[in-house]
Scaffold this motif. Sequence first.
Motif, short mmCIF file in Angstrom:
data_model
loop_
_atom_site.label_atom_id
_atom_site.label_comp_id
_atom_site.label_asym_id
_atom_site.label_seq_id
_atom_site.Cartn_x
_atom_site.Cartn_y
_atom_site.Cartn_z
N UNK A 103 -11.70 -5.87 -13.84
CA UNK A 103 -10.98 -5.58 -12.60
C UNK A 103 -10.59 -6.94 -12.03
N UNK A 104 -9.30 -7.18 -11.90
CA UNK A 104 -8.81 -8.45 -11.38
C UNK A 104 -8.16 -8.18 -10.02
N UNK A 105 -8.77 -8.73 -8.97
CA UNK A 105 -8.30 -8.48 -7.61
C UNK A 105 -7.60 -9.71 -7.05
N UNK A 106 -6.49 -9.47 -6.36
CA UNK A 106 -5.69 -10.54 -5.76
C UNK A 106 -5.41 -10.20 -4.30
N UNK A 107 -5.26 -11.25 -3.50
CA UNK A 107 -4.88 -11.10 -2.10
C UNK A 107 -3.53 -11.76 -1.88
N UNK A 108 -2.79 -11.20 -0.94
CA UNK A 108 -1.46 -11.73 -0.62
C UNK A 108 -1.35 -11.95 0.89
N UNK A 109 -0.61 -12.99 1.24
CA UNK A 109 -0.18 -13.20 2.61
C UNK A 109 1.32 -13.50 2.57
N UNK A 110 1.64 -14.64 2.01
CA UNK A 110 3.05 -14.99 1.77
C UNK A 110 3.11 -15.70 0.43
N UNK A 111 2.74 -14.98 -0.59
CA UNK A 111 2.68 -15.58 -1.91
C UNK A 111 3.13 -14.58 -2.96
N UNK A 112 3.17 -15.04 -4.20
CA UNK A 112 3.58 -14.19 -5.30
C UNK A 112 2.85 -14.62 -6.56
N UNK A 113 2.87 -13.75 -7.53
CA UNK A 113 2.32 -14.07 -8.85
C UNK A 113 3.07 -13.25 -9.88
N UNK A 114 3.07 -13.77 -11.09
CA UNK A 114 3.71 -13.07 -12.19
C UNK A 114 2.62 -12.70 -13.19
N UNK A 115 2.57 -11.42 -13.53
CA UNK A 115 1.63 -10.91 -14.52
C UNK A 115 2.46 -10.16 -15.54
N UNK A 116 2.37 -10.61 -16.78
CA UNK A 116 3.21 -10.07 -17.84
C UNK A 116 4.66 -10.18 -17.40
#
Length: 144
Positions: A103-116
Amino acid sequence: MMLEAGNKLLLFDCGWGAPLNILHAGFDIQKIDHILISHPHADHMGSLINILQSIFVSGIFYPKTKRVKSLYLHGYFGFKKDLETLIKIMSPELKIVELPFKIKAFEYQENQRTIDNLKISGQEVKHFSDEFHSIAFRVEYLKK
């Protein structure tokens, strides 16, 4: 709301009744790749632990369905702490046993990420009160 992007399945919020609604809509809970939680109200995340527990338990009773791929959880600022608390209270076995999937958990405020091939962006928004954080998500499918 469920979104199919390429070969990925994304669930946006999972309030009351989400597991049954997912099944009635013809989706397999085991196949969800990403769950995005906008804010900590029960009608947006009240069934999150039910879904996690269902994924784990169904793999025990039906080994052919056992999940091995990672499950990505995306949430608001403070989501990881809330997730830990919910697991501790409602489904401690998820922390005690070794899960066959991560289980991979992420938090956001004013950000981004690329997964696959998914670019997931978050922008904090005001929802009702300053007592908690809320996030609006944008998902872009990047063709390879």
